[in-house]
Design a protein around this motif. Sequence first.
Motif, mmCIF file in Angstrom:
data_model
loop_
_atom_site.group_PDB
_atom_site.id
_atom_site.type_symbol
_atom_site.label_atom_id
_atom_site.label_comp_id
_atom_site.label_asym_id
_atom_site.label_seq_id
_atom_site.Cartn_x
_atom_site.Cartn_y
_atom_site.Cartn_z
ATOM 1 N N ALA A 9 0.795 -1.231 0.000
ATOM 2 C CA ALA A 9 0.000 0.000 0.000
ATOM 3 C C ALA A 9 0.825 1.278 0.000
ATOM 4 C CB ALA A 9 -0.922 -0.001 1.226
ATOM 5 N N TYR A 35 -9.081 -5.514 -2.843
ATOM 6 C CA TYR A 35 -10.032 -4.468 -3.234
ATOM 7 C C TYR A 35 -11.051 -4.983 -4.244
ATOM 8 C CZ TYR A 35 -7.709 -3.999 -7.722
ATOM 9 O OH TYR A 35 -7.208 -4.257 -8.966
ATOM 10 N N LYS A 99 -7.515 -3.527 5.443
ATOM 11 C CA LYS A 99 -8.593 -2.556 5.258
ATOM 12 C C LYS A 99 -9.696 -3.000 4.293
ATOM 13 C CE LYS A 99 -5.947 0.125 7.798
ATOM 14 N NZ LYS A 99 -5.982 -0.076 9.251
ATOM 15 N N HIS A 100 -9.471 -4.047 3.524
ATOM 16 C CA HIS A 100 -10.535 -4.571 2.662
ATOM 17 C C HIS A 100 -10.978 -5.948 3.158
ATOM 18 C CE1 HIS A 100 -9.467 -1.617 -0.670
ATOM 19 N NE2 HIS A 100 -10.788 -1.650 -0.769
ATOM 20 N N ALA A 123 1.104 -6.315 2.973
ATOM 21 C CA ALA A 123 0.796 -5.322 1.933
ATOM 22 C C ALA A 123 0.060 -4.134 2.519
ATOM 23 C CB ALA A 123 -0.042 -5.972 0.830
HETATM 24 S S1 SF4 Z 1 -6.298 -4.774 1.617
HETATM 25 FE FE1 SF4 Z 1 -4.920 -3.064 2.087
HETATM 26 S S2 SF4 Z 1 -3.181 -3.264 0.644
HETATM 27 FE FE2 SF4 Z 1 -4.876 -4.537 -0.120
HETATM 28 S S3 SF4 Z 1 -5.936 -3.186 -1.567
HETATM 29 FE FE3 SF4 Z 1 -6.975 -3.015 0.424
HETATM 30 S S4 SF4 Z 1 -6.062 -1.248 1.405
HETATM 31 FE FE4 SF4 Z 1 -4.691 -1.848 -0.259
#
Ligand code: SF4
Length: 217
Positions: A9, A35, A99-100, A123
């Motif tokens: 990220a 994502y 975050k996802h 990541a």
């Molecule tokens: S899980 Fe984290 S690193 Fe992966 S796309 Fe979502 S925000 Fe970005």
Amino acid sequence: MTEEERPGAGAWVPDRISLRSLEEAVQSCRGCELYRDATQAVMGEGRLGSALMLLGEQPGDQEDRQGHPFVGPAGGVLHDALADAGIDPDDVFTTNVVKHFRWSGTRGRRRIHQSPSRAHVAACGPWLEAELELVRPRGVVLLGGTAGKAVYGASFRVGAARGEPMTWPATSAARRPPDWVLATTHPSAVLRADDRAATYDGLVADLRVAAALLAGT
Ligand code: SF4
């Protein structure tokens, strides 16, 4: 997305960080493939300068739909446990190491949670680093094994470490590490437990240790 194509990220984290800039920027993150199947990214929420950061695993089905952390069934358990431990919810910043929402398959309308891999956690790490730098909590409570492993490495076991204050490890990136770290079970474990009352009581007991640390006793 292969591991080589999972860039992390870092390139999406803005230079000037604020809650708003992080919230906006994370929606564009392509640091890993998670994502693709999620509705939106879910950043942490709470007041800047909160004394305590609660760190979970990843958004769940409800969090993914609503765009806020800990608003599903596990969040209900967590809010009850905070109240029973005497922790002011207005002095808490709540977030996740990823975050996802990662999921696989459905049960009715509900999508089935799938734990993020270590590669996903790595990541997504730059978002957590930015949150730590921004919020500057005095203490961090790790909710469950994924959060524990994210900070202390793959050999970390919540059962062996829970309820005992620890220091932030030098091996984990953080420009603003907290004064102390405490591990406990994830509130979703209460919902899955055969003995829900005992599992809940254990969570509250650990949070009471955090409350005492915040009070300086
Ligand atoms: S899980 Fe984290 S690193 Fe992966 S796309 Fe979502 S925000 Fe970005």
